[in-house]
Design a protein around this motif. Structure first.
Motif, mmCIF file in Angstrom:
data_model
loop_
_atom_site.group_PDB
_atom_site.id
_atom_site.type_symbol
_atom_site.label_atom_id
_atom_site.label_comp_id
_atom_site.label_asym_id
_atom_site.label_seq_id
_atom_site.Cartn_x
_atom_site.Cartn_y
_atom_site.Cartn_z
ATOM 1 N N SER A 1 -6.194 -1.901 -1.994
ATOM 2 C CA SER A 1 -7.234 -1.551 -1.027
ATOM 3 C C SER A 1 -8.459 -2.429 -1.194
ATOM 4 O O SER A 1 -9.040 -2.910 -0.222
ATOM 5 C CB SER A 1 -7.631 -0.081 -1.185
ATOM 6 N N ARG B 1 0.828 -1.197 0.000
ATOM 7 C CA ARG B 1 0.000 0.000 0.000
ATOM 8 C C ARG B 1 0.870 1.257 0.000
ATOM 9 O O ARG B 1 1.980 1.270 0.504
ATOM 10 C CB ARG B 1 -0.907 0.035 1.236
ATOM 11 N N ASN C 1 -10.832 5.240 -1.294
ATOM 12 C CA ASN C 1 -10.437 3.873 -1.623
ATOM 13 C C ASN C 1 -11.080 2.836 -0.729
ATOM 14 O O ASN C 1 -10.773 1.662 -0.854
ATOM 15 C CB ASN C 1 -8.911 3.699 -1.493
ATOM 16 N N SER C 2 -11.941 3.237 0.177
ATOM 17 C CA SER C 2 -12.488 2.248 1.109
ATOM 18 C C SER C 2 -13.353 1.245 0.370
ATOM 19 O O SER C 2 -13.983 1.562 -0.631
ATOM 20 C CB SER C 2 -13.295 2.927 2.206
ATOM 21 N N GLN D 1 -4.350 3.024 7.427
ATOM 22 C CA GLN D 1 -4.815 2.753 6.068
ATOM 23 C C GLN D 1 -6.325 2.918 5.966
ATOM 24 O O GLN D 1 -6.820 3.415 4.959
ATOM 25 C CB GLN D 1 -4.409 1.354 5.611
ATOM 26 N N GLU E 1 -11.241 -5.004 5.069
ATOM 27 C CA GLU E 1 -11.159 -3.916 6.047
ATOM 28 C C GLU E 1 -10.611 -4.409 7.381
ATOM 29 O O GLU E 1 -9.868 -3.702 8.050
ATOM 30 C CB GLU E 1 -12.534 -3.273 6.260
ATOM 31 N N LYS F 1 -6.802 -4.211 7.660
ATOM 32 C CA LYS F 1 -6.122 -2.939 7.430
ATOM 33 C C LYS F 1 -5.768 -2.274 8.755
ATOM 34 O O LYS F 1 -6.511 -2.365 9.719
ATOM 35 C CB LYS F 1 -7.014 -1.982 6.632
ATOM 36 N N ASP G 1 -2.497 1.093 -5.588
ATOM 37 C CA ASP G 1 -2.984 1.241 -4.222
ATOM 38 C C ASP G 1 -4.481 0.963 -4.135
ATOM 39 O O ASP G 1 -4.959 0.315 -3.206
ATOM 40 C CB ASP G 1 -2.678 2.647 -3.699
ATOM 41 N N SER G 2 -5.215 1.432 -5.126
ATOM 42 C CA SER G 2 -6.657 1.206 -5.150
ATOM 43 C C SER G 2 -6.965 -0.286 -5.275
ATOM 44 O O SER G 2 -7.855 -0.809 -4.582
ATOM 45 C CB SER G 2 -7.284 1.970 -6.314
ATOM 46 N N ASP H 1 -7.824 5.504 3.387
ATOM 47 C CA ASP H 1 -8.765 5.040 2.369
ATOM 48 C C ASP H 1 -10.068 5.835 2.440
ATOM 49 O O ASP H 1 -10.660 6.152 1.407
ATOM 50 C CB ASP H 1 -9.061 3.553 2.535
#
Length: 83
Positions: free
Chosen positions: A42, A6, A63-64, A54, A47, A50, A38-39, A58
């Motif tokens: 992600s 990331r 990017n979440s 991050q 989740e 992470k 990175d996207s 995000d």
């Protein structure tokens, strides 16, 4: 500190704060590639795995993901492969 694969929050901020008009074509291309990578990372990373940093980065950068499992888990589920 960033998670494996990331881009760090400070790197994202630095790239976003410098206007494209002040970047070389090489810098713009590198920023685009890093952003796409990175996207993808992600999206692939659940989740729950992470770091707080991050997750916050995000959320700010959009990017979440809403994954409860990884992309690999979803692919296995779609093919009927047991985890």
């Amino acid at each position: 500190m960033s998670d494996m694969g990331r881009q760090s929050v400070t790197d994202k901020a630095g790239a976003a704060l410098k206007p494209d008009s002040q970047k070389s074509v090489l810098e713009q291309g590198a920023d685009m590639l890093k952003g796409k990578t990175d996207s993808a990372a992600s999206t692939a990373q659940p989740e729950s795995q992470k770091s707080f940093t991050q997750q916050a980065g995000d959320a700010v950068s959009g990017n979440s993901n809403q994954n409860s499992g990884s992309m690999m888990d979803k692919a296995k589920d779609a093919m009927g492969i047991q985890k």
